[in-house]
Design an enzyme around this catalytic site. Sequence first.
Site, PDB file in Angstrom:
ATOM      1  N   LYS A  54       0.846  -1.203   0.000  1.00 40.42           N
ATOM      2  CA  LYS A  54       0.000   0.000   0.000  1.00 40.42           C
ATOM      3  C   LYS A  54       0.880   1.251   0.000  1.00 40.42           C
ATOM      4  O   LYS A  54       0.612   2.211  -0.719  1.00 40.42           O
ATOM      5  CB  LYS A  54      -0.922  -0.005   1.233  1.00 40.42           C
ATOM      6  CG  LYS A  54      -2.075  -0.993   1.093  1.00 40.42           C
ATOM      7  CD  LYS A  54      -2.806  -1.251   2.393  1.00 40.42           C
ATOM      8  CE  LYS A  54      -3.851  -2.352   2.170  1.00 40.42           C
ATOM      9  NZ  LYS A  54      -4.442  -2.879   3.399  1.00 40.42           N
ATOM     10  N   GLN A  98      -5.138  -2.049   9.522  1.00 39.40           N
ATOM     11  CA  GLN A  98      -4.967  -3.359   8.862  1.00 39.40           C
ATOM     12  C   GLN A  98      -5.570  -4.463   9.731  1.00 39.40           C
ATOM     13  O   GLN A  98      -5.300  -4.543  10.927  1.00 39.40           O
ATOM     14  CB  GLN A  98      -3.467  -3.602   8.606  1.00 39.40           C
ATOM     15  CG  GLN A  98      -3.171  -4.838   7.799  1.00 39.40           C
ATOM     16  CD  GLN A  98      -3.632  -4.753   6.346  1.00 39.40           C
ATOM     17  OE1 GLN A  98      -3.713  -3.675   5.761  1.00 39.40           O
ATOM     18  NE2 GLN A  98      -3.966  -5.882   5.759  1.00 39.40           N
ATOM     19  N   ASP A 121     -11.416   2.375   3.815  1.00 35.92           N
ATOM     20  CA  ASP A 121     -11.771   0.955   3.665  1.00 35.92           C
ATOM     21  C   ASP A 121     -13.263   0.796   3.359  1.00 35.92           C
ATOM     22  O   ASP A 121     -13.693  -0.270   2.917  1.00 35.92           O
ATOM     23  CB  ASP A 121     -11.494   0.214   4.981  1.00 35.92           C
ATOM     24  CG  ASP A 121     -10.263  -0.668   4.918  1.00 35.92           C
ATOM     25  OD1 ASP A 121      -9.919  -1.118   3.812  1.00 35.92           O
ATOM     26  OD2 ASP A 121      -9.678  -0.912   5.987  1.00 35.92           O
TER      27      ASP A 121
HETATM   28  N1  GUN Z   1      -6.867  -7.204   5.697  1.00 30.24           N
HETATM   29  C1  GUN Z   1      -7.116  -7.917   4.574  1.00 30.24           C
HETATM   30  N2  GUN Z   1      -7.836  -7.184   3.695  1.00 30.24           N
HETATM   31  C2  GUN Z   1      -8.033  -5.978   4.276  1.00 30.24           C
HETATM   32  C3  GUN Z   1      -8.700  -4.791   3.866  1.00 30.24           C
HETATM   33  O1  GUN Z   1      -9.266  -4.679   2.777  1.00 30.24           O
HETATM   34  N3  GUN Z   1      -8.667  -3.758   4.745  1.00 30.24           N
HETATM   35  C4  GUN Z   1      -8.066  -3.855   5.952  1.00 30.24           C
HETATM   36  N4  GUN Z   1      -8.107  -2.798   6.759  1.00 30.24           N
HETATM   37  N5  GUN Z   1      -7.443  -4.938   6.370  1.00 30.24           N
HETATM   38  C5  GUN Z   1      -7.421  -5.992   5.529  1.00 30.24           C
END
Ligand code: GUN
Length: 282
Positions: A54, A98, A121
């Site tokens: 990211k 996350q 998100d």
């Molecule tokens: N962990 C796995 N996929 C995601 C996601 O799309 N967002 C977040 N915050 N954590 C994740």
Amino acid sequence: MAANIIDGKALSNRLRESIKQRVGELKDRSGITPGLTVILVGNDPASAVYVRNKERACRQVGINSNIIKLEENISQDELLWHIDSLNKDKNVHGILVQLPLPPQIDPVMVINAIDPEKDVDGFHPVNVGRMVTGQDCLEPCTPKGIIRLIQETGKPIRGKNAVVIGRSNIVGKPVSLMLLQNDATVTICHSKTSGLEEICKRADILVVAIGRPNFIDSRYVKDGATVIDVGTNRVGDKLVGDVNFEEVKQIAGWITPVPGGVGPMTITMLLENTLQAALKNE
Ligand code: GUN
């Protein structure tokens, strides 16, 4: 005839170029640089890789990114304190915690603590509610990417039978509601569904998010269907989808590969959401 491949990597690269340009224009126009802060709790190696990816993607398009790394044993109150200070920071337009989180922390409390305007998100109940009622909102990244991939085929969603396998809050439920917003007739299937094969066989659009390698074979797929594979299963050192690609591509009209389908789109939609949140500050 063999299916057309929906190339998520190529679409993603095109979209990232456009995001980069819009980020530059925003900076020139108003001096605002979009900013994303990711909170990473603990030492889960897969999460660490996702977070690094990211950060790299943000850098590519000129978005400021910051990672806050917190100890595995952090208290929920301490994590909520960090979220509160990010909510108040005007240089932070997007906040992402996350997942998964360690057991002492309730993810619902954490998601609910994020300012909905910074919830890149799209997990906050305010954004979910706005999405379901067709209001402007931050949409969850993977479902948003899936809709773009389906649109990439050039075939309409309106009036089509869409079947979604999986009912998670992150993928299955939101993508079902987004397909409904796009005027599809939607069936949501899950582990307790009976007659899965017959239901899937009627789908013009089949979205598969079950987490079982190669589960969906040609028996489940209608001739000419659009098949979106959300699966990312590690089998040995290979990444394998939920769809038996080699078999299903002989029947489907369009199909996403794994890797190179849904995966690259998720981070691209996160970049788009961060830009969208920053644009609200102009
Ligand atoms: N962990 C796995 N996929 C995601 C996601 O799309 N967002 C977040 N915050 N954590 C994740």
